[in-house]
Motif scaffolding. Structure first.
Motif, PDB file in Angstrom:
ATOM      1  N   ASP A  71       0.856  -1.177   0.000  1.00  0.00           N
ATOM      2  CA  ASP A  71       0.000   0.000   0.000  1.00  0.00           C
ATOM      3  C   ASP A  71       0.887   1.220   0.000  1.00  0.00           C
ATOM      4  OD1 ASP A  71      -2.318   1.231   2.515  1.00  0.00           O
ATOM      5  OD2 ASP A  71      -2.087   1.708   0.401  1.00  0.00           O
ATOM      6  N   ASN A  72       0.801   2.081  -0.998  1.00  0.00           N
ATOM      7  CA  ASN A  72       1.740   3.188  -0.982  1.00  0.00           C
ATOM      8  C   ASN A  72       1.152   4.550  -1.268  1.00  0.00           C
ATOM      9  OD1 ASN A  72       1.406   3.203  -3.758  1.00  0.00           O
ATOM     10  ND2 ASN A  72       3.186   1.929  -4.101  1.00  0.00           N
ATOM     11  N   ALA A  73      -0.128   4.725  -1.274  1.00  0.00           N
ATOM     12  CA  ALA A  73      -0.636   6.066  -1.525  1.00  0.00           C
ATOM     13  C   ALA A  73      -1.685   6.439  -0.505  1.00  0.00           C
ATOM     14  CB  ALA A  73      -1.181   6.170  -2.943  1.00  0.00           C
ATOM     15  N   PRO A  74      -1.404   6.803   0.705  1.00  0.00           N
ATOM     16  CA  PRO A  74      -0.125   6.685   1.394  1.00  0.00           C
ATOM     17  C   PRO A  74       0.030   5.318   2.051  1.00  0.00           C
ATOM     18  CG  PRO A  74      -1.683   7.907   2.726  1.00  0.00           C
ATOM     19  CD  PRO A  74      -2.394   7.543   1.467  1.00  0.00           C
ATOM     20  N   ALA A  75       1.243   5.036   2.487  1.00  0.00           N
ATOM     21  CA  ALA A  75       1.524   3.724   3.053  1.00  0.00           C
ATOM     22  C   ALA A  75       0.775   3.550   4.362  1.00  0.00           C
ATOM     23  CB  ALA A  75       3.025   3.583   3.299  1.00  0.00           C
ATOM     24  N   GLY A  76       0.214   2.381   4.552  1.00  0.00           N
ATOM     25  CA  GLY A  76      -0.401   2.063   5.832  1.00  0.00           C
ATOM     26  C   GLY A  76      -1.800   2.596   6.029  1.00  0.00           C
ATOM     27  N   LEU A  77      -2.331   3.323   5.076  1.00  0.00           N
ATOM     28  CA  LEU A  77      -3.668   3.899   5.278  1.00  0.00           C
ATOM     29  C   LEU A  77      -4.727   2.803   5.324  1.00  0.00           C
ATOM     30  CD1 LEU A  77      -5.309   6.459   5.578  1.00  0.00           C
ATOM     31  CD2 LEU A  77      -5.609   6.496   3.123  1.00  0.00           C
ATOM     32  N   ALA A  78      -4.585   1.787   4.480  1.00  0.00           N
ATOM     33  CA  ALA A  78      -5.589   0.715   4.471  1.00  0.00           C
ATOM     34  C   ALA A  78      -5.649   0.035   5.836  1.00  0.00           C
ATOM     35  CB  ALA A  78      -5.260  -0.302   3.386  1.00  0.00           C
ATOM     36  N   GLY A  79      -4.467  -0.237   6.408  1.00  0.00           N
ATOM     37  CA  GLY A  79      -4.446  -0.871   7.718  1.00  0.00           C
ATOM     38  C   GLY A  79      -5.110   0.007   8.774  1.00  0.00           C
ATOM     39  N   GLU A  80      -4.808   1.294   8.735  1.00  0.00           N
ATOM     40  CA  GLU A  80      -5.385   2.198   9.717  1.00  0.00           C
ATOM     41  C   GLU A  80      -6.889   2.284   9.568  1.00  0.00           C
ATOM     42  OE1 GLU A  80      -3.794   4.571  12.155  1.00  0.00           O
ATOM     43  OE2 GLU A  80      -2.704   2.705  12.042  1.00  0.00           O
ATOM     44  N   VAL A  81      -7.351   2.387   8.314  1.00  0.00           N
ATOM     45  CA  VAL A  81      -8.792   2.492   8.069  1.00  0.00           C
ATOM     46  C   VAL A  81      -9.499   1.259   8.625  1.00  0.00           C
ATOM     47  CG1 VAL A  81     -10.487   2.339   6.213  1.00  0.00           C
ATOM     48  CG2 VAL A  81      -8.709   4.037   6.102  1.00  0.00           C
ATOM     49  N   LEU A  82      -8.925   0.078   8.357  1.00  0.00           N
ATOM     50  CA  LEU A  82      -9.575  -1.150   8.819  1.00  0.00           C
ATOM     51  C   LEU A  82      -9.546  -1.238  10.333  1.00  0.00           C
ATOM     52  CD1 LEU A  82      -8.302  -3.502   6.045  1.00  0.00           C
ATOM     53  CD2 LEU A  82     -10.656  -2.907   6.511  1.00  0.00           C
ATOM     54  N   ARG A  83      -8.454  -0.751  10.930  1.00  0.00           N
ATOM     55  CA  ARG A  83      -8.369  -0.799  12.384  1.00  0.00           C
ATOM     56  C   ARG A  83      -9.452   0.087  13.006  1.00  0.00           C
ATOM     57  NH1 ARG A  83      -6.149   2.451  16.165  1.00  0.00           N
ATOM     58  NH2 ARG A  83      -5.366   3.854  14.578  1.00  0.00           N
ATOM     59  N   VAL A  84      -9.561   1.312  12.500  1.00  0.00           N
ATOM     60  CA  VAL A  84     -10.547   2.233  13.061  1.00  0.00           C
ATOM     61  C   VAL A  84     -11.960   1.730  12.782  1.00  0.00           C
ATOM     62  CG1 VAL A  84     -11.462   4.554  12.870  1.00  0.00           C
ATOM     63  CG2 VAL A  84      -9.019   4.204  12.916  1.00  0.00           C
ATOM     64  N   TRP A  85     -12.152   1.139  11.607  1.00  0.00           N
ATOM     65  CA  TRP A  85     -13.467   0.589  11.259  1.00  0.00           C
ATOM     66  C   TRP A  85     -13.872  -0.478  12.255  1.00  0.00           C
ATOM     67  CZ3 TRP A  85     -17.660   0.918   8.224  1.00  0.00           C
ATOM     68  CH2 TRP A  85     -18.392  -0.234   7.980  1.00  0.00           C
ATOM     69  N   ARG A  86     -12.946  -1.404  12.528  1.00  0.00           N
ATOM     70  CA  ARG A  86     -13.235  -2.488  13.477  1.00  0.00           C
ATOM     71  C   ARG A  86     -13.461  -1.957  14.865  1.00  0.00           C
ATOM     72  NH1 ARG A  86     -15.381  -5.663  11.487  1.00  0.00           N
ATOM     73  NH2 ARG A  86     -14.551  -7.490  10.475  1.00  0.00           N
ATOM     74  N   ALA A  87     -12.657  -0.967  15.253  1.00  0.00           N
ATOM     75  CA  ALA A  87     -12.721  -0.520  16.644  1.00  0.00           C
ATOM     76  C   ALA A  87     -13.940   0.371  16.897  1.00  0.00           C
ATOM     77  CB  ALA A  87     -11.439   0.234  16.983  1.00  0.00           C
ATOM     78  N   ARG A  88     -14.258   1.260  15.972  1.00  0.00           N
ATOM     79  CA  ARG A  88     -15.254   2.257  16.282  1.00  0.00           C
ATOM     80  C   ARG A  88     -16.538   2.128  15.490  1.00  0.00           C
ATOM     81  NH1 ARG A  88     -13.410   5.043  20.013  1.00  0.00           N
ATOM     82  NH2 ARG A  88     -15.380   6.120  19.848  1.00  0.00           N
TER      83      ARG A  88
END
Lengths: 503, 381
Positions: A391-408
């Protein structure tokens, strides 16, 4: 509901899943990001680690849908270190090895036997396994002509008894070890091989790979030779020589889904656009065949498909990640409830047939698009991400989005997210993950998608490792159970007595 | 003008491979009226490209691109041998023949003939390097007794600098190969161990696709080569959504994700590219054609540890950068430039120059010798 387990079990479960992912995706060939040597070194380490620490699970993985390269390596590893296993384990391993060898293509098995001989693995059990497999081959004459060096090595290793006089095995023995002796062979292929040295007509009767050498020797023109050899070619050989020979197109109706996707991607854009109905129809039919009984059972599915530049693979695996994405696109369309599928490509294009590996990987924004509810405000039941994880546009955004989605936004887990990754990352000893909480599975053929999603479920951590072991045992029983019904009973008893005698 | 104006270019998230960070620069709309020379497209195998209205566009050829411009007559077959463009050039349309330099035939056994240590002795023809090398090239303006006869007669000649070819910069080739080019990307900034090594901007995305790989055939300074060889892999500054306590709907999540993009743009401008965009350069106009001007620029040679970049640029009539190529000077080169500046400022009188530098005359003499200008001084100084 998780039962308390000690950390050793958890680590074991994680390692097994890691190995399953690696064994499904990695083939020791050059990938986009790493070279062939890095991949092979990484695989070497992983095989040794799992074999030493979890031998039982290492053998059981032969029952999973791992690729042929790793299956051959597991068999070699088990035979090499047979001394480390108990008698009972050896028995199970023997059955698994025999079952898996029966499913491998013959050229791989002959190559494996060659490696066994080079490694000097020379005990009675190994020879018995090899002898059983050779005895089960339908046509020893055909094998002797097509895989001559392999058969020769194997025959030497197992001390194959080739009786004198007439009989198929006698002819094979003479063909392999005393080729000039017999003036005539009874077996048609062996005789054709003998005649092909001086007669051009006999060349067309031989298997394609053998005939090529003779055609070059006689100086035949390539087009003429290909036309004459056409009936004898296998489907893959026909595909390989298709472009050269300008022949009518391959049989699309019989191709499996991923291979069909690779074929489509190899066509230039004009041809794809011109043959749109034909190709789309063939892809849909193949997807229906692959989905089988699961069709329509997955509810509302949104997919994120990676067609960035990294999905062009490498020179040894051309466009494979993109082909897997295209195949999954069609398969998910069949698996989802009718009309409840949305496939989003990272480049934003809408036409799946004209896809090409180009552009960056904005996985984060595309995952956000996939999490949007469908028409009528219905949230998706499943979100499937097919990507190599860079993932490079930007890096790590997909992981963050999924984390926040799951958590909140979705703590109740109404939407199941799964990530399938077609590329093995040599540095990480696993396929690249997007986020810790997203179950990830390696994938090589899109047809295995339903089974892989099941395996990925274990990686989410909601089911315990006891369930994982139960699942593996079930797969092994299924694998061996199928095998049992195929084999002859006498061969089975012969095996048992042989093994009884040795252990 | 004394600053580089990169208006019209937005920064996109960087892609990292090992120690090399590549930051893409994207244009919303390509610069009108300036395109790569058609010959370069054909030579680099891109085939015939529709360059639009061919009557009124200005074409440019970056320095050193190898092509065969030996003849413009279609009947005469192309003469043997390859030639390279002599300096970055502007021209009209696509029909004029640029000034070319005949390249020697590549030696057959390249490995054996390569200089030890992977260094390439480069002829001082690069437009920007020429500007740097020509700095105070005339030598002493006044015949003080410390300067040797040679200095007075020949000036600083011969002047030569060394640089590394991009192939020798470890990790650069791989990083460029793996890089995923954005659809509208017109430029890139190359950072090696987070030090800006080169900035490269072209007017049109198709030009960029063709020239992206040529970055590996460029010159890079000593510092870049060392950083690449000894530096550790750099961190990826990925998106972080943090605690996300205030996110309750999907729309808010999307806004937060977009916010991360803005954070990166600001960070890049203020941290990474600051040394390039905030320095005031000495621009020298080289050539003008239509509404475009070709400049080369020199840095102020400030010795405060940040990078000093020389380069060449083509700007449009508003002063916005359409084409840019920079080169980062190594420390020794900065020292030499600084020394020459100070000497020239003090009219080549040693005691006055020493006062400006705040050191003694003997110290200055030692520095001149250490910088490699020993032939300027008489033996008994």
């Amino acid at each position: 509901m998780r039962t308390p387990e000690n950390s050793a079990d958890l680590v074991a479960a994680e390692d097994v899943l890691l190995f399953a992912n690696a064994a499904i995706t990695a083939t020791g060939q050059r990938e986009f990001g790493s070279g062939a040597l890095d991949q092979r070194l990484s695989l070497d380490f992983l095989h040794a680690y799992i074999r030493v620490n979890y031998r039982h699970l290492y053998a059981a993985s032969l029952a999973l849908d791992i690729n042929d390269h790793n299956a051959a390596r597991i068999v070699l590893g088990l035979l090499w270190t047979a001394g480390e296993a108990s008698a009972e384990e050896r028995r199970t391993e023997g059955r698994l090895i025999a079952a898996r060898l029966a499913r491998l293509p013959p050229q791989r098995v002959y190559r494996l036997f060659g490696e066994v001989r080079r490694a000097g693995i020379n005990n009675r059990r190994t020879r018995a396994i090899m002898r059983d497999w050779l005895a089960a081959r339908p046509d020893p004459g055909h094998d002797a002509v097509k895989y001559r060096s392999g058969v020769k090595t194997a025959a030497r290793h197992v001390h194959l008894r080739c009786p004198q006089g007439a009989g198929p095995l006698a002819e094979v023995g003479a063909f392999l070890f005393r080729p000039g002796k017999l003036p005539r062979y009874e077996h048609p292929l062996l005789d054709a091989w003998r005649r092909a040295h001086y007669e051009q007509g006999a060349v067309a009767e031989l298997p394609f790979t053998v005939a090529e050498g003779f055609a070059a020797r006689h100086g035949m023109k390539r087009e003429v030779f290909l036309k004459r050899a056409a009936p004898r070619m296998t489907r893959l050989e026909r595909l390989r020589t298709h472009a050269v020979a300008q022949r009518p197109d391959a049989d699309l109706a019989a191709m499996p889904l991923t291979r069909l996707a690779l074929y489509v991607l190899a066509l230039p854009f004009e041809q794809r656009a011109a043959r749109r109905t034909e190709l789309t129809g063939a892809l849909r039919a193949a997807a229906r065949r692959a989905a089988g009984g699961h069709a329509g059972s997955w509810g509302r599915v949104h997919a994120v498909l990676d067609d960035s530049f990294s999905s062009s693979g490498s020179g040894q695996k051309r466009r494979r990640p993109l082909a897997v994405a295209l195949a999954c696109h069609h398969l998910l369309e069949v698996l989802a409830a009718p009309g409840a599928y949305r496939g989003l490509w990272t480049s934003g294009r809408g036409d799946a047939l004209l896809v090409r590996p180009w552009g960056p990987t904005p996985l984060g924004m595309r995952v956000l698009d996939a999490l949007e509810p469908g028409p009528g405000g219905v949230a998706p039941d499943r979100v499937v991400i097919v990507s190599d994880g860079w993932d490079n546009a930007p890096a790590g955004l997909a992981g963050e989005v999924l984390r926040v989605w799951r958590a909140r936004l979705d703590p109740g887990r109404r939407t199941a997210v799964v990530h399938v990754n077609p590329v093995y990352d040599a540095d990480g000893f696993d396929v690249r993950r997007l986020a810790a909480g997203v179950p990830t599975a390696g994938i090589r053929d899109a047809e295995d998608l339903p089974a892989l999603v099941e395996i990925a479920r274990f990686a989410e951590g909601r089911t315990g490792s006891a369930e994982l072991h139960a699942y593996l045992d079930r797969r092994v029983a299924l694998f061996l159970g199928e095998r049992e019904t195929e084999k002859d009973t006498e061969m089975e008893t012969e095996n048992e007595t042989e093994k009884e005698a040795m252990s | 003008m004394n600053r580089l104006e990169l208006t019209g270019l937005t920064t996109r998230p960087a892609q990292v491979w090992g120690g090399v960070r590549l930051v893409p620069l994207v244009r919303e709309a390509p610069v009108e009226g300036l395109r790569l020379h058609r010959e370069v497209y054909e030579r680099l195998g891109a085939g015939i490209v529709e360059l639009g209205d061919r009557t009124d566009y200005v074409s440019y050829i970056p320095h050193g691109l190898v092509a065969d411009w030996s003849t413009g007559d279609p009947e005469v077959p192309r003469g043997g041998g390859q030639s390279a463009a002599y300096g970055t050039q502007l021209g009209g349309g696509g029909r004029d023949v640029p000034r070319t330099l005949r390249l020697p035939r590549p030696p057959l056994h390249r490995m054996a003939k390569r200089r030890p240590g992977d260094r390439l002795r480069f002829l001082p023809l690069h437009l920007a390097l020429e500007g740097y090398l020509a700095l105070h090239f005339g030598g002493p303006s006044t015949a003080w007794e410390e300067w040797s006869r040679r200095a007075l007669r020949d000036g600083l000649s011969p002047r030569a600098e060394d640089a590394y070819l991009g192939w020798s910069v470890r990790g650069l080739g791989d990083a460029l190969r793996i890089f995923e080019i954005h659809p509208d990307q017109c430029g890139v900034m190359v950072y090696v161990s987070d030090a800006l090594a080169a900035a490269f901007v072209v007017p049109h995305p198709e030009d960029y696709r063709l020239l992206h790989a040529s970055l590996v055939e460029d010159l890079y300074g000593d510092l870049v080569h060392q950083y690449a060889l000894y530096g550790a892999p750099v961190a990826e500054f990925g998106a972080r959504l943090g605690d996300a306590a205030h996110i309750r709907t999907l729309a808010e999540l999307r806004a937060a994700a977009r916010g991360q993009q803005r954070v990166w743009e600001e960070a890049h401008e203020s941290l990474f590219a600051r040394e390039l965009l905030d320095s005031s350069y000495g621009f020298e106009r080289v050539y003008r054609m239509g509404s475009f001007t070709l400049w080369r620029f020199l840095p102020p040679f400030v010795r405060d540890g940040s990078g000093q970049h020389i380069g060449e640029t083509v700007t449009d009539h508003k002063g916005r950068v359409a084409y840019l190529k920079t080169f980062r000077l190594s420390d020794a080169q900065i020292r030499r430039g600084h020394l020459l500046h100070v000497l020239a400022g003090a009219e080549w009188e040693l005691s006055r120059a020493a006062e400006v530098l705040g050191s003694s005359r003997e110290e200055l003499v030692r520095r001149i010798r250490a910088a490699g200008f020993a032939q300027l001084l008489k033996g008994n100084v």
